[in-house]
Design a protein around this motif. Sequence first.
Motif, short mmCIF file in Angstrom:
data_model
loop_
_atom_site.label_atom_id
_atom_site.label_comp_id
_atom_site.label_asym_id
_atom_site.label_seq_id
_atom_site.Cartn_x
_atom_site.Cartn_y
_atom_site.Cartn_z
N SER A 1 0.85 -1.18 0.00
CA SER A 1 0.00 0.00 0.00
C SER A 1 0.89 1.24 0.00
O SER A 1 2.09 1.16 0.25
N ARG A 2 0.27 2.39 -0.23
CA ARG A 2 1.08 3.60 -0.29
C ARG A 2 1.61 3.98 1.09
O ARG A 2 2.71 4.53 1.21
N GLY A 3 0.86 3.66 2.14
CA GLY A 3 1.35 3.94 3.49
C GLY A 3 2.61 3.15 3.81
O GLY A 3 3.59 3.69 4.34
N GLU A 4 2.60 1.85 3.49
CA GLU A 4 3.78 1.02 3.72
C GLU A 4 4.96 1.53 2.91
O GLU A 4 6.10 1.55 3.39
N THR A 5 4.70 1.94 1.67
CA THR A 5 5.79 2.42 0.82
C THR A 5 6.37 3.73 1.34
O THR A 5 7.59 3.93 1.32
N LEU A 6 5.52 4.62 1.83
CA LEU A 6 6.01 5.89 2.38
C LEU A 6 6.90 5.65 3.59
O LEU A 6 7.98 6.24 3.73
N VAL A 7 6.48 4.76 4.48
CA VAL A 7 7.28 4.46 5.67
C VAL A 7 8.60 3.79 5.28
O VAL A 7 9.67 4.12 5.81
N ARG A 8 8.53 2.90 4.31
CA ARG A 8 9.74 2.20 3.89
C ARG A 8 10.72 3.18 3.23
O ARG A 8 11.94 3.08 3.42
N GLY A 9 10.21 4.12 2.45
CA GLY A 9 11.08 5.13 1.85
C GLY A 9 11.77 5.97 2.90
O GLY A 9 12.98 6.25 2.80
N PHE A 10 11.02 6.38 3.93
CA PHE A 10 11.62 7.15 5.02
C PHE A 10 12.72 6.34 5.71
O PHE A 10 13.81 6.86 6.00
N ARG A 11 12.45 5.08 5.97
CA ARG A 11 13.42 4.25 6.68
C ARG A 11 14.66 3.99 5.82
O ARG A 11 15.77 3.88 6.36
N ARG A 12 14.48 3.92 4.51
CA ARG A 12 15.65 3.71 3.65
C ARG A 12 16.56 4.94 3.69
O ARG A 12 17.79 4.80 3.78
#
Length: 501
Positions: A226-237
């Motif tokens: 989902s877009r929420g998971e992707t946003l969090v993953r991008g921040f963590r990367r």
Amino acid sequence: MLKRMFVAPDPGLTRLRSSVRAVLGIGLAVAVCGLAGHSLVAAVTGGLAALLALFTVLDTTVRGQAITTALLPVAGFPVLALAAGLHDYPVARDVAFLAVIGAGVYARRWGPRGHSLGVFAFMAFFTTQFLHTLPGQLPELYSAVALSLLVSSAVRFGLWCYERRRPAPVVPAPVTGTGLGRATTRQAVQATAGAAFALMAGLALSEERWYWAVGATWWVFVNTASRGETLVRGFRRVLGTLVGVPIGLAVVVPLHGAPVPTAVVVAAGVFGIFYTAAVSYTWMVFSVTVMAGALYGLLGVLDPALLVLRLTETGAGALGAMLAVLLVLPVTTHATTDAWIQRALRCVHSCTAEAAARLSGSTTADPAPRIAELEALLGRVRMSLAPLVHPLSPLRARKARAGQVLVLLDDCAREVRGLASVAADPEASHDARLAAACWRVEASVQALTAPDPRHRAGVPDVPPHTAAAEPALAHLHGLERALAGLAAPLRSDPRAPLIGV
């Protein structure tokens, strides 16, 4: 983050064993490549192939893992040849890279094997950019990759195959759909669009290291739905890279490319990747960043500006992924989370029905497989809710509701496990009130999974809380209370969605 990494549960020491085995398998693969007379570039390529085989091949059975590992060259070798052949044709190279990205993400529709082959194909193209591979180097690279896969497979499936003594893990089937309703199809379009943005931004930052931005976009999309998971993953990367750059400089620069200490740093990075991947994406990216710095030091091209450029390119790639999931066929976090929660609740009912049948005297009923499935589904729910319960989430009210949902679902799982434990006792008696309690559990689940969210509050009344002499009945009453508590936070009208991203 440190606490999460070092105190996270590791049942059966699985993460520790996997990490040590990875260091052993990759180290032996690189050593064998060196003894076979391969160049440093070929040995690095072989080592990366071994790492990918050990890290991304996640079929549920050992036999399936072996088959997927054997298929990796089928996906990787043609892509290696394509990327090397297009080395002097930038436009064609870029178009081919985007096509590989789209196909690699789309392949996830075929489960863990499709995911593994897609990742290997992507990394084959990425590696040729990383090492500036030319067509004349292909025979040596093919030989190094094949040799490394053989060595790492000998370690994984022969020398130390601890999975043979354990039951196969349960992997929840992805949410299905057709056409653009299928998550993998939408993600393939999103990843390709995000990678196109990252490629252009990466080229604007550096015509030599542009591929870092594309790589960041790719890895942000891995294991997200989902877009929420992707946003969090991008921040963590970005955070993992930001932390890893100065640490990498402090550790790697003083080594001046010395082989032995650099190999130790690379081994530590490999261990960190495998040990932290399941509990902290930030620390996994940190480990990757330090390892990449060590490899650049070994290749003699490391300087502080290079690692700073890596951070900038990573930010561009993460931005590309975020823009893609927000603007291109977005998959809302709320819709994804709701689907996983409903599947978990239905599994709760199945577990209860199996345990009740066992208590009624059935010799074929067995709640254990359903409980394993429930644990896997709850893990997926936690991943889907991660954007909302993230410490930096500004949606305080929804964060509280999401936290309440997680607590109550954990309560359901605990009561179901207790019920199954009672049912496993051959001396357990069957209380006549169990049938009524099981009916109320079924009615509660049906109400909570109603197609119209506005009807999800109509769960049956819970009996008064009294001490139940029958252990099974006590667990059922606890389960009823948890399901009744879920009615309020799972109410999802257009004005108050559980998650609004």
